[in-house]
Design a protein around this motif. Sequence first.
Motif, PDB file in Angstrom:
ATOM      1  N   ASN A 140      39.465  41.099  44.173  1.00 25.04           N
ATOM      2  CA  ASN A 140      38.386  41.400  43.234  1.00 25.04           C
ATOM      3  C   ASN A 140      37.103  40.762  43.759  1.00 25.04           C
ATOM      4  OD1 ASN A 140      36.582  41.655  41.160  1.00 25.04           O
ATOM      5  ND2 ASN A 140      38.002  40.986  39.538  1.00 25.04           N
ATOM      6  N   SER A 142      34.149  40.844  42.913  1.00 30.65           N
ATOM      7  CA  SER A 142      33.121  40.298  42.026  1.00 30.65           C
ATOM      8  C   SER A 142      33.423  38.827  41.703  1.00 30.65           C
ATOM      9  CB  SER A 142      32.955  41.144  40.764  1.00 30.65           C
ATOM     10  OG  SER A 142      34.140  41.172  40.045  1.00 30.65           O
ATOM     11  N   GLN A 143      34.589  38.357  42.117  1.00 37.29           N
ATOM     12  CA  GLN A 143      34.902  36.931  41.988  1.00 37.29           C
ATOM     13  C   GLN A 143      34.526  36.258  43.299  1.00 37.29           C
ATOM     14  OE1 GLN A 143      39.033  37.256  40.717  1.00 37.29           O
ATOM     15  NE2 GLN A 143      38.358  37.131  38.591  1.00 37.29           N
TER      16      GLN A 143
HETATM   17  C1  LIG Z   1      37.116  41.127  38.470  1.00 36.39           C
HETATM   18  O1  LIG Z   1      36.426  39.933  38.187  1.00 36.39           O
HETATM   19  C2  LIG Z   1      35.505  40.045  37.121  1.00 36.39           C
HETATM   20  C3  LIG Z   1      34.761  38.723  37.048  1.00 36.39           C
HETATM   21  O2  LIG Z   1      35.652  37.631  36.913  1.00 36.39           O
HETATM   22  C4  LIG Z   1      36.235  40.411  35.862  1.00 36.39           C
HETATM   23  O3  LIG Z   1      35.308  40.543  34.811  1.00 36.39           O
HETATM   24  C5  LIG Z   1      36.988  41.727  36.068  1.00 36.39           C
HETATM   25  O4  LIG Z   1      37.762  42.015  34.933  1.00 36.39           O
HETATM   26  C6  LIG Z   1      37.901  41.620  37.276  1.00 36.39           C
HETATM   27  N1  LIG Z   1      38.468  42.922  37.573  1.00 36.39           N
HETATM   28  C7  LIG Z   1      39.784  43.120  37.718  1.00 36.39           C
HETATM   29  C8  LIG Z   1      40.202  44.507  38.073  1.00 36.39           C
HETATM   30  O5  LIG Z   1      40.605  42.205  37.582  1.00 36.39           O
END
Ligand SMILES: *[C@@H]1O[C@H](CO)[C@@H](O)[C@H](O)[C@H]1NC(C)=O
Length: 154
Positions: A140, A142-143
């Motif tokens: 992920n 975005s992390q």
């Molecule tokens: C990915 O990380 C973001 C931020 O922590 C989170 O909001 C999102 O749900 C995550 N996506 C998945 C597919 O786990």
Amino acid sequence: MALYSSLLFAAFLGCGLAEFNVVTTRLCREVDASACTVNEVRIDPCVNSRLCHLKKGKNAKVSFDFTPQFSTTKLKTGLFGLKNGAEIPFDALYNADACTLTSCPTEAGKTQTLDFSLHIGKKLPTGNFEFKWKLWNEDNESQMCCYRTNVRLV
Ligand SMILES: *[C@@H]1O[C@H](CO)[C@@H](O)[C@H](O)[C@H]1NC(C)=O
């Protein structure tokens, strides 16, 4: 305030431990800062903590403490030079397995340290240089932990 006190701290360290310094960093604009905190970045050797002077052809050790708000065993990392807003990846640390440089799995809310010894290539241009360090969850993106800092290549 945090910036000011870390500058003071760096000045203090500068007196006792000659060349190991905490450097000032900036956040990466495109990254969600709530996913990770970079607490402190140190560069050794670094004579002037406001702008480390790194010698081309030598090694520099970069070490930083970070607190991810995510857990992963697939931690990736990359180092980029920034030029006119473009990211130029360093071959030495491109899409690399960060679990060889810090402990895995990461745990949400738990601070850990990443250490890397960087060779400063002789062919890099002399002068001020901005770099960006990224550390992310491969599952992920975005992390992500990310910071920018300036150095001077001499
Ligand atoms: C990915 O990380 C973001 C931020 O922590 C989170 O909001 C999102 O749900 C995550 N996506 C998945 C597919 O786990």
